[in-house]
Design a protein around this motif. Structure first.
Motif, PDB file in Angstrom:
ATOM      1  N   ALA A 250     -25.299 -28.145 -14.031  1.00  0.00           N
ATOM      2  CA  ALA A 250     -25.816 -27.375 -14.685  1.00  0.00           C
ATOM      3  C   ALA A 250     -25.578 -25.872 -14.243  1.00  0.00           C
ATOM      4  O   ALA A 250     -25.159 -24.383 -15.104  1.00  0.00           O
ATOM      5  CB  ALA A 250     -27.108 -27.945 -15.000  1.00  0.00           C
ATOM      6  N   ARG A 251     -26.638 -25.691 -13.167  1.00  0.00           N
ATOM      7  CA  ARG A 251     -26.705 -23.964 -12.932  1.00  0.00           C
ATOM      8  C   ARG A 251     -25.107 -23.307 -13.048  1.00  0.00           C
ATOM      9  O   ARG A 251     -24.799 -22.037 -12.884  1.00  0.00           O
ATOM     10  CB  ARG A 251     -27.542 -23.675 -11.748  1.00  0.00           C
ATOM     11  N   GLN A 252     -24.032 -23.945 -12.164  1.00  0.00           N
ATOM     12  CA  GLN A 252     -22.917 -23.434 -11.837  1.00  0.00           C
ATOM     13  C   GLN A 252     -22.479 -22.932 -13.241  1.00  0.00           C
ATOM     14  O   GLN A 252     -21.112 -22.050 -13.949  1.00  0.00           O
ATOM     15  CB  GLN A 252     -22.378 -24.365 -10.902  1.00  0.00           C
ATOM     16  N   ALA A 253     -22.390 -24.288 -13.940  1.00  0.00           N
ATOM     17  CA  ALA A 253     -22.084 -23.764 -15.609  1.00  0.00           C
ATOM     18  C   ALA A 253     -22.683 -22.719 -16.050  1.00  0.00           C
ATOM     19  O   ALA A 253     -21.517 -21.836 -17.033  1.00  0.00           O
ATOM     20  CB  ALA A 253     -22.050 -25.032 -16.393  1.00  0.00           C
ATOM     21  N   ALA A 254     -23.964 -22.670 -16.501  1.00  0.00           N
ATOM     22  CA  ALA A 254     -24.079 -21.216 -17.022  1.00  0.00           C
ATOM     23  C   ALA A 254     -23.915 -20.168 -16.150  1.00  0.00           C
ATOM     24  O   ALA A 254     -23.402 -18.991 -16.575  1.00  0.00           O
ATOM     25  CB  ALA A 254     -25.561 -21.665 -16.378  1.00  0.00           C
ATOM     26  N   ARG A 255     -23.153 -19.901 -14.869  1.00  0.00           N
ATOM     27  CA  ARG A 255     -22.843 -18.900 -14.222  1.00  0.00           C
ATOM     28  C   ARG A 255     -21.537 -19.029 -15.097  1.00  0.00           C
ATOM     29  O   ARG A 255     -21.050 -17.978 -15.435  1.00  0.00           O
ATOM     30  CB  ARG A 255     -22.783 -19.503 -13.229  1.00  0.00           C
ATOM     31  N   ILE A 256     -20.605 -19.750 -15.217  1.00  0.00           N
ATOM     32  CA  ILE A 256     -19.193 -19.755 -15.807  1.00  0.00           C
ATOM     33  C   ILE A 256     -19.586 -19.461 -17.332  1.00  0.00           C
ATOM     34  O   ILE A 256     -18.726 -17.745 -17.627  1.00  0.00           O
ATOM     35  CB  ILE A 256     -18.324 -20.814 -16.025  1.00  0.00           C
ATOM     36  N   TYR A 257     -20.639 -19.449 -18.039  1.00  0.00           N
ATOM     37  CA  TYR A 257     -20.274 -18.593 -19.316  1.00  0.00           C
ATOM     38  C   TYR A 257     -21.070 -17.264 -19.490  1.00  0.00           C
ATOM     39  O   TYR A 257     -20.604 -16.181 -19.896  1.00  0.00           O
ATOM     40  CB  TYR A 257     -21.738 -19.670 -19.760  1.00  0.00           C
TER      41      TYR A 257
ATOM     42  N   ARG B 128     -29.742 -34.035  -8.341  1.00  0.00           N
ATOM     43  CA  ARG B 128     -29.716 -32.551  -7.588  1.00  0.00           C
ATOM     44  C   ARG B 128     -28.215 -32.339  -7.764  1.00  0.00           C
ATOM     45  O   ARG B 128     -28.358 -30.948  -8.238  1.00  0.00           O
ATOM     46  CB  ARG B 128     -30.398 -32.746  -6.491  1.00  0.00           C
ATOM     47  N   LEU B 129     -27.409 -32.567  -7.313  1.00  0.00           N
ATOM     48  CA  LEU B 129     -25.995 -32.935  -7.829  1.00  0.00           C
ATOM     49  C   LEU B 129     -26.058 -32.146  -9.339  1.00  0.00           C
ATOM     50  O   LEU B 129     -25.392 -31.183  -9.270  1.00  0.00           O
ATOM     51  CB  LEU B 129     -24.909 -34.086  -8.140  1.00  0.00           C
ATOM     52  N   LEU B 130     -26.348 -32.569 -10.788  1.00  0.00           N
ATOM     53  CA  LEU B 130     -26.095 -32.616 -11.990  1.00  0.00           C
ATOM     54  C   LEU B 130     -27.598 -31.607 -12.239  1.00  0.00           C
ATOM     55  O   LEU B 130     -26.411 -30.531 -13.148  1.00  0.00           O
ATOM     56  CB  LEU B 130     -26.910 -33.577 -12.482  1.00  0.00           C
ATOM     57  N   ILE B 131     -28.244 -31.138 -11.882  1.00  0.00           N
ATOM     58  CA  ILE B 131     -28.586 -29.513 -11.711  1.00  0.00           C
ATOM     59  C   ILE B 131     -27.752 -28.388 -10.769  1.00  0.00           C
ATOM     60  O   ILE B 131     -27.916 -27.388 -12.042  1.00  0.00           O
ATOM     61  CB  ILE B 131     -30.164 -29.805 -11.565  1.00  0.00           C
ATOM     62  N   ASP B 132     -27.618 -28.871 -10.300  1.00  0.00           N
ATOM     63  CA  ASP B 132     -26.561 -27.537  -9.820  1.00  0.00           C
ATOM     64  C   ASP B 132     -25.299 -27.468 -10.610  1.00  0.00           C
ATOM     65  O   ASP B 132     -24.670 -26.559 -11.003  1.00  0.00           O
ATOM     66  CB  ASP B 132     -25.880 -28.571  -8.302  1.00  0.00           C
TER      67      ASP B 132
END
Length: 97
Positions: A54-61, A48-52
């Motif tokens: 990944a989602r935050q990194a996608a938002r930054i991109y 769950r932490l890793l997918i969160d």
């Protein structure tokens, strides 16, 4: 890259409310260096932490490039899958620590 270590600040809610740092990752000479603590009773929580993350990194991109959040997340997921299924990758991947 720089010879000086560039550290991120702690998240404001952690500074205000306290907490425990569970992961720190840095890029050193093109490889990832990681420090972490087990932190959770069930490894499921790491998923769950890793997918969160990944989602935050996608938002930054999406905020900092022309890439959409969905496209960035798809690229992150593709990277996860390629790392997971690479038979030539040693345990631990390209990490230094």
């Amino acid at each position: 890259m720089t010879d000086k270590f560039e550290e991120l600040s702690a998240p404001p809610d952690a500074v205000e409310n306290g907490g425990i740092e569970v992961i720190r990752a840095s890029v050193v000479d093109g490889a990832v260096s990681v420090a972490l603590r087990r932190s959770f009773d069930d490894p499921f929580t790491w998923g769950r932490l890793l997918i969160d993350l990944a989602r935050q990194a996608a938002r930054i991109y999406a905020l900092e490039t022309e890439m959409s959040e969905e496209e960035a997340f798809d690229r992150i997921r593709a990277g996860l899958e390629s790392e997971n299924f690479d038979p030539d990758m040693p345990p631990g991947g390209n990490t230094l620590n």
